[in-house]
Design a protein around this motif. Structure first.
Motif, short mmCIF file in Angstrom:
data_model
loop_
_atom_site.label_atom_id
_atom_site.label_comp_id
_atom_site.label_asym_id
_atom_site.label_seq_id
_atom_site.Cartn_x
_atom_site.Cartn_y
_atom_site.Cartn_z
N ASP A 312 12.99 -9.53 -0.68
CA ASP A 312 12.83 -10.05 0.67
C ASP A 312 13.82 -11.20 0.87
OD1 ASP A 312 11.72 -12.25 -0.64
OD2 ASP A 312 9.66 -11.80 -0.02
N ASP A 340 17.27 -4.90 7.59
CA ASP A 340 16.64 -4.75 8.89
C ASP A 340 15.39 -3.88 8.87
OD1 ASP A 340 18.56 -2.74 8.18
OD2 ASP A 340 18.25 -1.83 10.12
N GLY A 341 14.81 -3.63 7.69
CA GLY A 341 13.61 -2.81 7.62
C GLY A 341 13.87 -1.51 6.88
N ARG A 342 13.11 -0.48 7.17
CA ARG A 342 13.22 0.77 6.44
C ARG A 342 14.61 1.37 6.60
NH1 ARG A 342 8.46 4.68 8.03
NH2 ARG A 342 9.62 5.99 6.55
N ASP A 346 14.72 2.77 10.52
CA ASP A 346 14.71 1.78 11.60
C ASP A 346 16.04 1.68 12.34
OD1 ASP A 346 12.06 0.99 11.48
OD2 ASP A 346 12.43 -0.46 9.89
N ARG A 351 17.17 -5.51 13.53
CA ARG A 351 16.55 -6.82 13.74
C ARG A 351 15.78 -7.18 12.47
NH1 ARG A 351 12.71 -4.20 18.34
NH2 ARG A 351 11.18 -3.17 16.99
N HIS A 353 13.08 -7.98 9.78
CA HIS A 353 11.79 -7.30 9.63
C HIS A 353 10.73 -8.28 9.15
CE1 HIS A 353 8.85 -4.28 8.36
NE2 HIS A 353 9.53 -3.43 9.12
N ASP A 354 9.52 -8.17 9.71
CA ASP A 354 8.44 -9.10 9.36
C ASP A 354 8.10 -9.04 7.88
OD1 ASP A 354 8.30 -9.97 11.94
OD2 ASP A 354 6.61 -8.68 12.51
N ARG A 355 8.09 -7.84 7.29
CA ARG A 355 7.72 -7.73 5.87
C ARG A 355 8.75 -8.37 4.96
NH1 ARG A 355 7.07 -2.23 3.69
NH2 ARG A 355 6.37 -3.40 1.88
#
Length: 586
Positions: A312, A340-342, A346, A351, A353-355
């Motif tokens: 992360d 930016d996520g998966r 994604d 953008r 990613h919260d995780r």
């Protein structure tokens, strides 16, 4: 064509016809001689059936009437979007004047010569020292898709596309430019070319090369079909899919001799330097000073397609701080793969990613890394968008088809390991404004919001001859428009073809000996990580990291792939790569 005659009878007839046509006439200071037309077909002088790997072909003899010039025999084929056409031998003339030859045909044949069609083809060939150059103009009453020059007399030998020559034995060979000519899969899959150049090594210090002198990025294919004495070679020019041209002018082809692979490549790249305004890496203005000082790239992997988080944002920053204690950070580029996520799923949202830590966490990663001296580069897909994302409707018109109207999707990956390739990714064309504007907006948002130093364009070398718009010109506009807004932010590409070298100075797939004059590169994001060799977010699983060589390659900027266990259990190997990078830094 309904009363077949022998080759000997044909030659006798054509020679007599040429002799009765006025034979030799003055034209200025040169003399004009009519040359015979040779009754060759698609199966003449080649192995039928083939003796090695082969490609699709007609199961009958298709006429290829040819004319000899400087030891080679030249014939021509014309392709529309509905059929194949050859020259009508009974309506052909061939006249030589000094070092020039003009071949004309005032009619065409199809159905293997059983039918005729209106059309006109003119080919002009010129001897230029040790080279032959020629261009072709074809005219029909319907749009022309491509024109092929068929060349016989090319000797058997080892084959090179700019690197070390290899022996193909009795295999047929097909090469495509760019991006394999757009055909990546199936029985006619071509080997990829970064520039339209193929070389045959006839012997020690004796090389023959075939190249296109086009001044635009347009599809070319080279097909080598072996026979006992030599190759039957097809040099295929494919017209722009987004144009309907009933008159097609083929850019100049060149067939020449050289003393080495490098000499052949140099002759070709001299042309590329002129048409694409290529400058040496050391002086090109779009390569910022910091990238010339870069001695190490650290590829920090984020989230896999399956949602597994390797690192992360907080973990990435922790790793960057450690690296800063081992090497001056100003010599290091942090490449953020799947920030930016998966991964791919994604796309094209781009953008934080919260995780992973959300926008605040990503901003902290970028800004604190830069405060230490690092440069930071996030990843974007130049031509991939998930059809299942709600925003896809905004750019759906940019989904790609190939020139023959078959849909081209990014469907060659088994993302979820169900042993079946997924098809939810559309392959997008940057030549279409909706997609170009969307991607430019997402890259600009990352620059404005976080202040990143560069942006990475995944699969940017994946050019397709799409009927909607010019993919290369769209890519060029994207990069140049962003450069106008952010002159200090550098573009980076995954793989290249020659035209991209004009406006993208940095890559992560090797450019070869010739391309190294103009740009630099680091290792691919799937480069094996120290330890078990994980490819990170990439779909290729695990490779082999070599602890002896540290999996470093000559000419490639040292690169460390950082996955979940790299920093925790393989830090010694990370340090070894860093030491090697420091030793090679200048």
């Amino acid at each position: 064509m309904n009363d077949p005659i022998s080759r000997r009878e044909w030659l006798t007839i054509m020679s007599a016809a040429a002799a009765g046509a006025g034979t030799v006439l003055p034209r200025g200071s040169a003399r004009v001689a009519s040359l015979p037309v040779l009754p060759l077909t698609s199966t003449s002088e080649v192995f039928i059936p083939g003796r090695g790997r082969g490609f699709m072909k007609f199961s009958f003899d298709f006429p290829e009437p040819s004319v000899e010039f400087e030891g080679y025999r030249f014939g021509f084929l014309v392709f529309t979007r509905e059929n194949t056409y050859g020259l009508d031998a009974q309506r052909m003339t061939a006249q030589r004047s000094g070092d020039d030859l003009e071949i004309t045909s005032s009619g065409l044949v199809w159905a293997g010569g059983q039918q005729t069609a209106p059309g006109h083809v003119t080919a002009r060939l010129h001897k230029r020292g040790d080279s032959i150059e020629w261009d072709v103009t074809a005219q029909m009453d319907q749009p022309i898709k491509s024109v092929t020059t068929v060349i016989r007399g090319v000797p058997r030998g080892k084959i090179s596309t700019g690197g070390e020559p290899f022996d193909p034995r009795d295999d047929e060979l097909l090469f495509g430019y760019p991006f394999s000519g757009g055909d990546l899969f199936g029985a006619n899959t071509a080997r990829g070319l970064a520039t339209p150049l193929v070389i045959v090594q006839r012997g020690e210090g004796d090389y023959l090369f075939l190249s296109s002198l086009d001044d635009q990025v347009r599809a070319k294919r080279f097909y080598f079909q072996p026979g006992e004495q030599g190759y039957r070679v097809e040099a295929v020019f494919e017209a722009e899919g987004w144009k309907d041209q009933t008159t097609l002018r083929v850019p100049t082809w060149r067939l020449g001799r050289a003393a080495s692979v490098d000499d052949a490549a140099q002759a070709h790249y001299a042309h590329l330097e002129r048409v694409y305004h290529l400058g040496a890496w050391e002086t090109r203005p779009d390569a910022p000073d910091w990238v010339r000082r870069t001695a190490l790239v650290v590829s920090l992997h984020g989230m896999h397609y399956a949602g597994y988080v390797f690192n992360d944002y907080a973990r990435m920053l922790e790793i960057a701080r450690w690296v800063a204690t081992r090497i001056p950070p100003e010599r290091v580029l942090l490449f953020l793969a799947s920030w930016d996520g998966r991964y791919y799923w994604d796309y094209p949202l781009y953008r934080a990613h919260d995780r992973m830590g959300g926008e605040a966490g990503f901003k902290r990663l970028v800004q604190e890394s830069q405060r230490l001296g690092f440069r930071v580069m996030p990843m974007f897909g130049a031509n991939a968008a998930n059809r299942r994302q709600p925003v896809f409707a905004r750019m759906a018109d940019a989904a790609t088809q190939k020139i023959d109207a078959d849909r081209f999707d990014l469907n060659w990956v088994d993302w979820d390991n169900d042993r079946h390739q997924e098809g939810w990714l559309a392959y997008m064309n940057l030549g279409v404004p909706s997609w170009r504007d969307w991607l430019a907006g997402r890259i600009a948002d990352a620059i404005d919001r976080y202040g990143v130093d560069a942006y990475f364009l995944d699969i940017v070398g994946g050019w397709i001859n799409n009927p909607q718009a010019d993919m290369h010109e769209g890519t060029r506009r994207l990069v140049l428009d962003l450069r106008a807004r952010y002159p200090r932010v550098m573009p980076c590409g995954e793989m290249h073809y020659d035209g991209l070298l004009e406006f993208i100075p940095f890559y992560h797939v090797g450019l070869g000996r010739a391309g190294a004059r103009y740009a630099r590169w680091f290792s691919h994001l799937s480069h094996p990580a120290p330890g078990r060799g994980s490819s990170g977010v990439h779909e290729s699983g695990f490779g082999r990291f070599n602890p002896e060589t540290l999996s470093l390659s000559p000419g490639t900027i040292p690169t460390i792939t950082v996955v979940d266990d790299t920093f925790s259990t393989n830090r010694a190997l990370m340090e070894a790569v860093i030491e090697r990078a420091k030793a090679g830094a200048t």
